[in-house]
Enzyme design. Sequence first.
Site, short mmCIF file in Angstrom:
data_model
loop_
_atom_site.label_atom_id
_atom_site.label_comp_id
_atom_site.label_asym_id
_atom_site.label_seq_id
_atom_site.Cartn_x
_atom_site.Cartn_y
_atom_site.Cartn_z
N SER A 30 0.76 -1.05 0.00
CA SER A 30 -0.10 0.04 0.08
C SER A 30 0.95 1.37 0.03
O SER A 30 2.12 1.12 0.32
CB SER A 30 -0.99 0.04 1.25
OG SER A 30 -1.71 -1.19 1.17
N GLY A 31 0.24 2.37 -0.43
CA GLY A 31 0.85 3.39 -0.47
C GLY A 31 1.11 4.29 -1.89
O GLY A 31 1.03 3.65 -2.80
N ALA B 190 7.64 1.71 2.44
CA ALA B 190 7.92 1.70 3.90
C ALA B 190 8.21 3.14 4.15
O ALA B 190 8.38 3.98 3.25
CB ALA B 190 9.28 1.04 4.16
N ASP B 191 8.14 3.59 5.36
CA ASP B 191 8.27 4.95 5.85
C ASP B 191 9.72 5.27 6.33
O ASP B 191 10.29 6.32 6.15
CB ASP B 191 7.09 5.22 7.00
CG ASP B 191 5.81 5.11 6.56
OD1 ASP B 191 5.53 5.90 5.64
OD2 ASP B 191 5.11 4.21 6.96
N LYS C 244 6.71 1.24 9.07
CA LYS C 244 5.43 1.17 8.33
C LYS C 244 4.38 1.61 8.94
O LYS C 244 4.19 1.65 10.16
CB LYS C 244 5.24 -0.12 7.57
CG LYS C 244 6.45 -0.50 6.46
CD LYS C 244 6.22 -1.80 5.85
CE LYS C 244 4.86 -2.13 5.20
NZ LYS C 244 4.29 -1.17 4.35
N GLY C 245 3.18 2.04 8.22
CA GLY C 245 1.83 2.22 8.51
C GLY C 245 1.57 3.62 8.40
O GLY C 245 0.58 4.17 8.81
N GLY C 246 2.38 4.42 7.73
CA GLY C 246 1.86 5.80 7.42
C GLY C 246 0.69 5.84 6.66
O GLY C 246 -0.07 6.98 6.84
N GLY C 247 0.20 4.97 6.14
CA GLY C 247 -1.11 5.15 5.35
C GLY C 247 -2.15 4.17 6.26
O GLY C 247 -3.22 4.17 5.70
N GLU D 200 -0.83 -5.29 5.83
CA GLU D 200 0.46 -5.51 5.32
C GLU D 200 1.28 -6.56 6.10
O GLU D 200 1.91 -7.46 5.18
CB GLU D 200 1.37 -4.00 5.40
CG GLU D 200 0.42 -2.88 4.26
CD GLU D 200 1.22 -1.52 4.45
OE1 GLU D 200 1.20 -0.93 3.54
OE2 GLU D 200 1.63 -1.29 5.74
O1 LIG Z 1 3.11 1.46 5.37
C1 LIG Z 1 2.58 2.17 4.23
C2 LIG Z 1 1.05 1.96 4.48
O2 LIG Z 1 0.55 1.71 5.79
C3 LIG Z 1 3.05 2.46 3.22
O3 LIG Z 1 3.84 1.26 2.63
C4 LIG Z 1 4.04 3.48 3.65
O4 LIG Z 1 3.26 4.46 4.47
C5 LIG Z 1 4.94 4.04 2.48
O5 LIG Z 1 4.20 4.84 1.72
P1 LIG Z 1 4.75 5.71 0.54
O6 LIG Z 1 5.29 4.96 -0.39
O7 LIG Z 1 3.40 6.63 0.03
O8 LIG Z 1 5.55 6.77 1.20
#
Ligand SMILES: O=C(CO)[C@H](O)[C@H](O)COP(=O)(O)O
Length: 223
Positions: A26-27, A83-84, A94-97, A103
């Site tokens: 995701s992301g 990943a963040d 992770k988990g920014g989204g 995941e």
């Molecule tokens: O862990 C996530 C979502 O829960 C994403 O993989 C993470 O936030 C990275 O997102 P992006 O590619 O938009 O920077």
Amino acid sequence: MDTNKKLVAEKAVEEIKDGMTVGLGSGSTVYWMLQALGERVKDGLEIVGIPTSQKTEKLAKELGIPLADFSSVDGIDLAIDGADEVDPHLNLLKGGGGSLVREKIVDILAKRLIIIVDETKVVDYLGTFPLPVEVVPFGWETTSKRIAEYGCLPRRREQNGEAFISDNGNYILDCDFESIEKPAELHENLKMLVGVVETGLFINMADVVMVGHAGMVDVLTKA
Ligand SMILES: O=C(CO)[C@H](O)[C@H](O)COP(=O)(O)O
């Protein structure tokens, strides 16, 4: 910035082969991965995907990527996720989204996990990005106080002035640790707290991290 995300996403999609069951992360970086995968599917690639979020599921369907029923798959050959933050041991934050639980369930099953990031995500220590922790809504204030005892400031994630609700119907607490020196230990301690569903620390899970920078892709592998 998106140029590097797109580049690294396209490189990762080269690893997908006919017949694979593929975990779809995701992301915004994974967005580009899905675009490239959709093109390959149009050209005849035969795979099935397992999405890690409702957003990814929706986009994959729009792009014509076949999805499998998770309950009926034997295993996952490859997962590609974002990943963040990534540390030198390839541990991830992770988990920014807000999709960390799904995941982790999908990524941990994969025989091979490829993480795609741009160079801004590569850090010496995890924790500058606030650690997302998914908690059940019941008694979340108490859970939050117990998490804070580990040295952070948890904030309940909000969206449009309301509590953000994960795909699993839970809250996300964004926990500001500034720097996490022992991520495995912290993850284990937080997981022990009743009310905590999962943390955004993905320890020893990534096999490969592809980093996009300055129009190139660096491939980091486990030592
Ligand atoms: O862990 C996530 C979502 O829960 C994403 O993989 C993470 O936030 C990275 O997102 P992006 O590619 O938009 O920077």
